[in-house]
Design a protein around this motif. Structure first.
Motif, PDB file in Angstrom:
ATOM      1  N   ALA A  20       0.863  -1.188   0.000  1.00 38.23           N
ATOM      2  CA  ALA A  20       0.000   0.000   0.000  1.00 38.23           C
ATOM      3  C   ALA A  20       0.896   1.233   0.000  1.00 38.23           C
ATOM      4  O   ALA A  20       1.298   1.717   1.051  1.00 38.23           O
ATOM      5  N   ALA A  21       1.237   1.720  -1.194  1.00 39.01           N
ATOM      6  CA  ALA A  21       2.218   2.812  -1.309  1.00 39.01           C
ATOM      7  C   ALA A  21       1.656   4.013  -2.065  1.00 39.01           C
ATOM      8  O   ALA A  21       2.413   4.791  -2.636  1.00 39.01           O
ATOM      9  N   ILE A  22       0.333   4.133  -2.053  1.00 37.42           N
ATOM     10  CA  ILE A  22      -0.282   5.353  -2.596  1.00 37.42           C
ATOM     11  C   ILE A  22      -0.121   6.443  -1.537  1.00 37.42           C
ATOM     12  O   ILE A  22      -0.148   6.151  -0.341  1.00 37.42           O
ATOM     13  N   VAL A  23       0.032   7.679  -1.982  1.00 38.27           N
ATOM     14  CA  VAL A  23       0.213   8.751  -1.000  1.00 38.27           C
ATOM     15  C   VAL A  23      -1.153   9.347  -0.632  1.00 38.27           C
ATOM     16  O   VAL A  23      -2.018   9.524  -1.476  1.00 38.27           O
ATOM     17  N   GLY A  24      -1.330   9.589   0.661  1.00 34.02           N
ATOM     18  CA  GLY A  24      -2.487  10.331   1.137  1.00 34.02           C
ATOM     19  C   GLY A  24      -3.749   9.502   1.296  1.00 34.02           C
ATOM     20  O   GLY A  24      -3.755   8.281   1.151  1.00 34.02           O
ATOM     21  N   ARG A  25      -4.843  10.216   1.567  1.00 31.23           N
ATOM     22  CA  ARG A  25      -6.137   9.590   1.793  1.00 31.23           C
ATOM     23  C   ARG A  25      -6.583   8.778   0.571  1.00 31.23           C
ATOM     24  O   ARG A  25      -7.408   7.860   0.679  1.00 31.23           O
ATOM     25  N   ALA A  26      -6.034   9.086  -0.610  1.00 34.89           N
ATOM     26  CA  ALA A  26      -6.400   8.367  -1.836  1.00 34.89           C
ATOM     27  C   ALA A  26      -6.113   6.866  -1.721  1.00 34.89           C
ATOM     28  O   ALA A  26      -6.665   6.068  -2.469  1.00 34.89           O
ATOM     29  N   GLY A  27      -5.267   6.493  -0.779  1.00 37.05           N
ATOM     30  CA  GLY A  27      -4.927   5.074  -0.625  1.00 37.05           C
ATOM     31  C   GLY A  27      -5.873   4.323   0.294  1.00 37.05           C
ATOM     32  O   GLY A  27      -5.749   3.110   0.465  1.00 37.05           O
ATOM     33  N   LEU A  28      -6.824   5.024   0.883  1.00 41.27           N
ATOM     34  CA  LEU A  28      -7.629   4.404   1.943  1.00 41.27           C
ATOM     35  C   LEU A  28      -8.483   3.231   1.437  1.00 41.27           C
ATOM     36  O   LEU A  28      -8.436   2.127   1.997  1.00 41.27           O
ATOM     37  N   GLU A  29      -9.272   3.460   0.382  1.00 38.51           N
ATOM     38  CA  GLU A  29     -10.226   2.421  -0.041  1.00 38.51           C
ATOM     39  C   GLU A  29      -9.510   1.124  -0.434  1.00 38.51           C
ATOM     40  O   GLU A  29      -9.949   0.032  -0.069  1.00 38.51           O
ATOM     41  N   SER A  30      -8.413   1.246  -1.198  1.00 37.98           N
ATOM     42  CA  SER A  30      -7.725   0.021  -1.656  1.00 37.98           C
ATOM     43  C   SER A  30      -7.053  -0.688  -0.491  1.00 37.98           C
ATOM     44  O   SER A  30      -7.052  -1.927  -0.415  1.00 37.98           O
ATOM     45  N   THR A  31      -6.502   0.079   0.457  1.00 33.13           N
ATOM     46  CA  THR A  31      -5.864  -0.548   1.622  1.00 33.13           C
ATOM     47  C   THR A  31      -6.917  -1.271   2.459  1.00 33.13           C
ATOM     48  O   THR A  31      -6.727  -2.427   2.870  1.00 33.13           O
ATOM     49  N   LEU A  32      -8.018  -0.586   2.668  1.00 33.85           N
ATOM     50  CA  LEU A  32      -9.090  -1.190   3.465  1.00 33.85           C
ATOM     51  C   LEU A  32      -9.651  -2.428   2.756  1.00 33.85           C
ATOM     52  O   LEU A  32      -9.951  -3.444   3.403  1.00 33.85           O
ATOM     53  N   ALA A  33      -9.757  -2.358   1.436  1.00 29.53           N
ATOM     54  CA  ALA A  33     -10.266  -3.511   0.678  1.00 29.53           C
ATOM     55  C   ALA A  33      -9.323  -4.701   0.835  1.00 29.53           C
ATOM     56  O   ALA A  33      -9.770  -5.847   1.007  1.00 29.53           O
ATOM     57  N   ALA A  34      -8.023  -4.434   0.804  1.00 35.97           N
ATOM     58  CA  ALA A  34      -7.039  -5.517   0.967  1.00 35.97           C
ATOM     59  C   ALA A  34      -7.179  -6.142   2.355  1.00 35.97           C
ATOM     60  O   ALA A  34      -7.093  -7.365   2.524  1.00 35.97           O
ATOM     61  N   VAL A  35      -7.414  -5.288   3.347  1.00 36.01           N
ATOM     62  CA  VAL A  35      -7.590  -5.771   4.727  1.00 36.01           C
ATOM     63  C   VAL A  35      -8.850  -6.626   4.819  1.00 36.01           C
ATOM     64  O   VAL A  35      -8.844  -7.726   5.383  1.00 36.01           O
ATOM     65  N   HIS A  36      -9.941  -6.153   4.215  1.00 34.85           N
ATOM     66  CA  HIS A  36     -11.187  -6.923   4.228  1.00 34.85           C
ATOM     67  C   HIS A  36     -11.018  -8.268   3.520  1.00 34.85           C
ATOM     68  O   HIS A  36     -11.674  -9.244   3.872  1.00 34.85           O
ATOM     69  N   ALA A  37     -10.147  -8.286   2.516  1.00 35.85           N
ATOM     70  CA  ALA A  37      -9.926  -9.536   1.775  1.00 35.85           C
ATOM     71  C   ALA A  37      -8.930 -10.449   2.503  1.00 35.85           C
ATOM     72  O   ALA A  37      -8.572 -11.515   2.001  1.00 35.85           O
ATOM     73  N   GLY A  38      -8.478 -10.031   3.690  1.00 35.68           N
ATOM     74  CA  GLY A  38      -7.607 -10.881   4.511  1.00 35.68           C
ATOM     75  C   GLY A  38      -6.193 -11.014   3.980  1.00 35.68           C
ATOM     76  O   GLY A  38      -5.492 -11.988   4.261  1.00 35.68           O
ATOM     77  N   LYS A  39      -5.729 -10.002   3.227  1.00 31.85           N
ATOM     78  CA  LYS A  39      -4.378 -10.066   2.651  1.00 31.85           C
ATOM     79  C   LYS A  39      -3.317  -9.677   3.683  1.00 31.85           C
ATOM     80  O   LYS A  39      -3.619  -9.030   4.688  1.00 31.85           O
ATOM     81  N   ARG A  40      -2.079 -10.004   3.349  1.00 31.00           N
ATOM     82  CA  ARG A  40      -0.966  -9.343   4.042  1.00 31.00           C
ATOM     83  C   ARG A  40      -0.817  -7.972   3.396  1.00 31.00           C
ATOM     84  O   ARG A  40      -0.700  -7.861   2.168  1.00 31.00           O
ATOM     85  N   VAL A  41      -0.827  -6.930   4.214  1.00 28.25           N
ATOM     86  CA  VAL A  41      -0.678  -5.573   3.686  1.00 28.25           C
ATOM     87  C   VAL A  41       0.635  -4.988   4.194  1.00 28.25           C
ATOM     88  O   VAL A  41       0.834  -4.848   5.405  1.00 28.25           O
ATOM     89  N   ALA A  42       1.530  -4.682   3.255  1.00 26.68           N
ATOM     90  CA  ALA A  42       2.765  -3.975   3.592  1.00 26.68           C
ATOM     91  C   ALA A  42       2.410  -2.490   3.537  1.00 26.68           C
ATOM     92  O   ALA A  42       2.288  -1.900   2.462  1.00 26.68           O
TER      93      ALA A  42
END
Ligand code: NAD
Ligand code: MG
Length: 443
Positions: free
Chosen positions: A134-156
């Protein structure tokens, strides 16, 4: 530094062996962290005896040429490139088509183009993706990071703003879905590594199975024996400047960071020490500790990335040269340690490691960060939005450097604080705070 920096004698090349594949989605691939992550993945693919590493998808916002070039340079090219700025679709399609016919690019027609902000969510949740950077800058990264978390991924997780805006939502989702939220931010990676002191706890953390005590302030910390988390700060380019000097600071001076080469937004945040403020909030959510257990010290050399102080007064620090490839790799391979393309600390020379207290009077953003970490709730979303807006205004030459923390402070004061907001409320406040910050800047 390219992978060749690791001696071929010391690290065997495992590329031809049959290893299970670890697939990575790199979101924000064209940025400073994204490019470093791609280098780490290429190197791991060569030297990891247990896994082959592939980039399954990668995103850039509107910088099409660098994105296509990076994709074409991957040893195994990604199945999908994502362009989150929908207006760039035609240009991206053309560039992808051209690259697939060129001999200097490994891209073929099999590589898909996906466009728009929703495409980031699709890339983050793709079934065969194991890790999301998750290397998008700013609030723009929120939805994709949260989606990865909901999908049970490992999130760096490099995108600290996601935790600043919606820390409790994200950490609870990680616990509920068995996602692993592993820090890339060097300070948080350092603390995570120092906490290896308590190994059982660390593996518990990695599988995100801790109960979430954010809702229960009386609950004790999950880190028994830990007295304090101590974040180091380089102090940025204005470490020794007076407030009067900072008032006159130019954009170029603020962008001239002494030890780290990073994207523009985080570089300005480092100069104002808002970056450290955001990191205090990030640490609170990531490690589930109250604000009064977090401290900031200035360490100009950026060799000590952070420390943990234990109840007996012992301090454990993590030390390495300032190169983000180390924490990125650790988030990818945890708990394994493998050779990394980051340089070693040169021990043939003497080196200085000095520490001194931070000065919240000259850097008011820092005090703001502690206050936001203390009150939690809606304050993180508001301060983040005000700061993103103020940094943009400063980079466009529309406000002074010292206006940045002042705009953040006044936006915070003007909002109606709520202690347990929904995600929807936080996103609405994000929009409100951007507008309010612009009003306060009289733009
Ligand atoms: P950067 O500006 O170099 O790169 C940002 C990336 O985000 C680019 O790929 C860009 O295309 C993408 N992007 C920008 N706006 C977007 C949008 N609206 N929608 C989708 N994508 C968008 O930034 P960076 O320095 O690599 O930092 C990335 C994140 O990592 C930040 O949250 C930063 O705080 C954090 N971080 C960076 C460093 C570092 O050394 N650079 C260290 C610690 C943490
Ligand atoms: Mg950091």
């Amino acid at each position: 530094m390219p992978a060749e920096s690791i001696s071929a004698d010391s690290v065997p090349d495992f590329r031809s062996t049959n290893r299970p594949v670890s697939r990575v989605a790199v979101l924000g691939a064209t940025g400073s962290i994204g490019v470093a992550a791609l280098d780490v993945i290429e190197n791991l693919n060569r030297c990891d005896p247990d896994f082959a590493w592939e980039v399954s998808s990668m995103s850039g916002h509107s910088q099409i040429d660098p994105l296509i070039e990076l994709a074409g340079g991957c040893h195994t090219p990604p199945k999908c490139v994502v362009v989150s700025d929908a207006e760039m679709e035609a240009q991206a399609a053309k560039a992808l088509k051209t690259a697939s016919t060129q001999t200097n690019s490994r891209l073929t027609e099999r590589c898909r183009l996906d466009v728009g902000p929703d495409a980031l969510v699709r890339a983050a949740t793709e079934k065969d993706v194991d890790v999301v950077v998750a290397a998008i800058v700013g609030r723009a990264g929120l939805e994709s990071t949260l989606a990865a978390v909901h999908a049970g991924k490992r999130v760096a997780l490099a995108n600290k703003e996601t935790l600043v805006v919606a820390g409790p939502v994200v950490t609870r989702a990680a616990a509920d879905n068995g996602a692993e939220l592993l820090p890339v931010d060097s300070e948080h990676s350092a603390i995570f590594q120092c906490l290896a002191e308590s190994r059982a706890r660390q593996s518990q953390f990695a599988t995100a199975k801790q109960p979430n005590t954010a809702a229960d302030p009386s609950a004790k910390t999950h880190w028994p024996g830990v007295r304090r988390l101590i974040l180091t700060a380089s102090g940025g380019p204005f470490r020794d400047w007076t407030t009067a000097q900072m008032r006159e600071a130019t954009i170029e001076q603020a962008l001239a960071h002494p030890t780290w080469k990073m994207g523009a937004k985080i570089t300005i945040d480092s100069a104002s020490m808002m970056n450290k403020a955001l990191e205090v909030i990030e640490a609170k959510w990531l490690f589930d500790v109250p604000a009064d257990k977090i401290e900031v010290v200035v360490h100009p050399q950026s060799l000590i990335h952070s420390l943990v102080e234990f109840e007996d007064g012992s301090l454990i620090a993590q030390v390495s040269p300032p190169d983000m490839r180390m924490p990125i790799q650790y988030a990818l391979t945890f708990p394994r340690r493998l050779p990394c393309p980051a340089p070693e600390l040169d021990r043939t020379q003497g080196w200085d490691m000095s520490l001194c207290p931070a000065d919240p009077d000259r850097f008011p953003a820092l005090a703001l960060g502690f206050e936001v970490a203390r009150v939690g709730g809606t304050a993180g979303a508001v301060v983040n939005a005000a700061n993103e807006t103020a940094v943009d205004l400063f980079l466009n030459g529309q406000i002074r450097f010292t206006d940045i923390p002042e705009i953040c402070r006044r936006t915070l004061l003007d909002h109606d604080h709520e202690s347990s907001p929904t995600l929807e409320r936080l996103l609405k406040l994000d929009v409100w705070a951007r507008g309010r910050a612009r009003e306060l800047a009289q733009i």
